[in-house]
Enzyme design. Structure first.
Site, PDB file in Angstrom:
ATOM      1  N   GLY A  98       0.849  -1.183   0.000  1.00  0.00           N
ATOM      2  CA  GLY A  98       0.000   0.000   0.000  1.00  0.00           C
ATOM      3  C   GLY A  98       0.882   1.229   0.000  1.00  0.00           C
ATOM      4  O   GLY A  98       2.104   1.138   0.172  1.00  0.00           O
TER       5      GLY A  98
ATOM      6  N   GLN B 160       3.201   9.911   1.845  1.00  0.00           N
ATOM      7  CA  GLN B 160       4.504   9.265   1.669  1.00  0.00           C
ATOM      8  C   GLN B 160       5.242   9.775   0.434  1.00  0.00           C
ATOM      9  O   GLN B 160       6.446   9.573   0.319  1.00  0.00           O
ATOM     10  CB  GLN B 160       4.354   7.750   1.581  1.00  0.00           C
ATOM     11  CG  GLN B 160       3.973   7.115   2.906  1.00  0.00           C
ATOM     12  CD  GLN B 160       3.821   5.629   2.766  1.00  0.00           C
ATOM     13  OE1 GLN B 160       2.770   5.129   2.391  1.00  0.00           O
ATOM     14  NE2 GLN B 160       4.900   4.914   3.048  1.00  0.00           N
TER      15      GLN B 160
ATOM     16  N   CYS C  12       7.421  -0.920   6.270  1.00  0.00           N
ATOM     17  CA  CYS C  12       6.897   0.296   5.664  1.00  0.00           C
ATOM     18  C   CYS C  12       7.910   0.846   4.675  1.00  0.00           C
ATOM     19  O   CYS C  12       9.111   0.868   4.956  1.00  0.00           O
ATOM     20  CB  CYS C  12       6.606   1.338   6.750  1.00  0.00           C
ATOM     21  SG  CYS C  12       5.914   2.881   6.147  1.00  0.00           S
ATOM     22  N   LEU C  13       7.411   1.301   3.560  1.00  0.00           N
ATOM     23  CA  LEU C  13       8.286   1.883   2.546  1.00  0.00           C
ATOM     24  C   LEU C  13       8.966   3.157   3.038  1.00  0.00           C
ATOM     25  O   LEU C  13      10.017   3.534   2.528  1.00  0.00           O
ATOM     26  CB  LEU C  13       7.487   2.164   1.273  1.00  0.00           C
ATOM     27  CG  LEU C  13       6.879   0.917   0.619  1.00  0.00           C
ATOM     28  CD1 LEU C  13       5.919   1.321  -0.488  1.00  0.00           C
ATOM     29  CD2 LEU C  13       7.948  -0.021   0.105  1.00  0.00           C
TER      30      LEU C  13
ATOM     31  N   HIS D  27      -2.720   0.455   8.582  1.00  0.00           N
ATOM     32  CA  HIS D  27      -1.357   0.956   8.405  1.00  0.00           C
ATOM     33  C   HIS D  27      -1.339   2.157   7.463  1.00  0.00           C
ATOM     34  O   HIS D  27      -0.749   3.196   7.778  1.00  0.00           O
ATOM     35  CB  HIS D  27      -0.460  -0.167   7.858  1.00  0.00           C
ATOM     36  CG  HIS D  27       0.924   0.268   7.532  1.00  0.00           C
ATOM     37  ND1 HIS D  27       2.008  -0.102   8.292  1.00  0.00           N
ATOM     38  CD2 HIS D  27       1.419   1.034   6.524  1.00  0.00           C
ATOM     39  CE1 HIS D  27       3.106   0.435   7.771  1.00  0.00           C
ATOM     40  NE2 HIS D  27       2.777   1.119   6.686  1.00  0.00           N
ATOM     41  N   GLU D  28      -1.991   2.019   6.306  1.00  0.00           N
ATOM     42  CA  GLU D  28      -1.980   3.117   5.328  1.00  0.00           C
ATOM     43  C   GLU D  28      -2.710   4.345   5.863  1.00  0.00           C
ATOM     44  O   GLU D  28      -2.258   5.471   5.675  1.00  0.00           O
ATOM     45  CB  GLU D  28      -2.567   2.669   3.995  1.00  0.00           C
ATOM     46  CG  GLU D  28      -1.758   1.597   3.286  1.00  0.00           C
ATOM     47  CD  GLU D  28      -0.282   1.907   3.166  1.00  0.00           C
ATOM     48  OE1 GLU D  28       0.101   3.092   3.014  1.00  0.00           O
ATOM     49  OE2 GLU D  28       0.523   0.955   3.221  1.00  0.00           O
TER      50      GLU D  28
ATOM     51  N   HIS E 191      -0.867   6.833   8.061  1.00  0.00           N
ATOM     52  CA  HIS E 191      -0.062   7.867   7.396  1.00  0.00           C
ATOM     53  C   HIS E 191      -0.841   9.176   7.241  1.00  0.00           C
ATOM     54  O   HIS E 191      -0.237  10.244   7.156  1.00  0.00           O
ATOM     55  CB  HIS E 191       0.395   7.392   6.017  1.00  0.00           C
ATOM     56  CG  HIS E 191       1.500   6.393   6.062  1.00  0.00           C
ATOM     57  ND1 HIS E 191       2.774   6.707   6.478  1.00  0.00           N
ATOM     58  CD2 HIS E 191       1.529   5.077   5.739  1.00  0.00           C
ATOM     59  CE1 HIS E 191       3.534   5.633   6.408  1.00  0.00           C
ATOM     60  NE2 HIS E 191       2.803   4.627   5.966  1.00  0.00           N
TER      61      HIS E 191
END
Length: 179
Positions: A47, A52, A101-102, A143-144, A147
């Protein structure tokens, strides 16, 4: 379409609260969604949230119709673009599981998340989305959406003995397949 640089933990833009989208079915919104998808796919993400890539809007994308090499044993999550999301836990039960996480490359940690949720919001055309999710699907959505309120998963880790470098914790995952 453009592949964007993904902001890393420490960048103050990741700590901001994103603004709601006020205009749907616009070229700007569709371009953002295409850019998010292309960026996410270029790094095997599960995701990605607009903050981000430095865009201060309540837009997240997640899911795929193919297995993710970063999470090879996880069930598929339907590909979704979710705008102005609202998450409602369905019960108090939480599950702990590993997350990466990215924006936190090379690290993973055990994070508690609600087991079952209802998420609502809109697609890029302004059509409503209303779904119930559980397990990995629910985890990815939570999670997404974190952000969008300036929260990264390490802020939710409770036991730092279960937080560390992916290459040490999961040696079977190659660097090319990880964050």
């Amino acid at each position: 379409m453009t592949i964007h640089t993904i902001l890393k933990m420490g960048d103050p833009r990741l700590l901001r609260v994103a603004q709601p989208v006020t205009a749907f079915d616009t070229e700007a919104l569709h371009t953002l969604v295409r850019d998010l998808l292309e960026t996410m796919e270029s790094v095997n993400g599960a995701g990605l949230a607009a903050p981000q890539i430095g865009v201060d809007l309540q837009v997240v994308i997640f899911g795929s119709d193919q297995r993710n090499p970063r999470y090879p044993d996880r069930p598929l999550v339907p590909r979704t673009t979710l705008v102005n999301p609202v998450i409602t836990p369905l019960g108090d039960t939480q599950e702990e599981d590993w997350e990466g996480c990215l924006s936190v490359p090379g690290l993973r940690g055990v994070v508690p998340r609600f087991s079952r949720i209802r998420y609502t919001g809109f697609d890029p055309f302004g059509d409503p989305i209303d779904r119930v999710a559980e397990g990995f699907h629910a985890r990815v959505v939570q999670h997404e959406c974190d952000h969008l309120v300036g929260k990264l998963y390490p802020m939710r880790v409770r036991d730092f003995s279960r937080f560390g470098f992916t290459e040490v914790l999961f040696p079977g995952i190659s660097a090319a397949e990880d964050d």
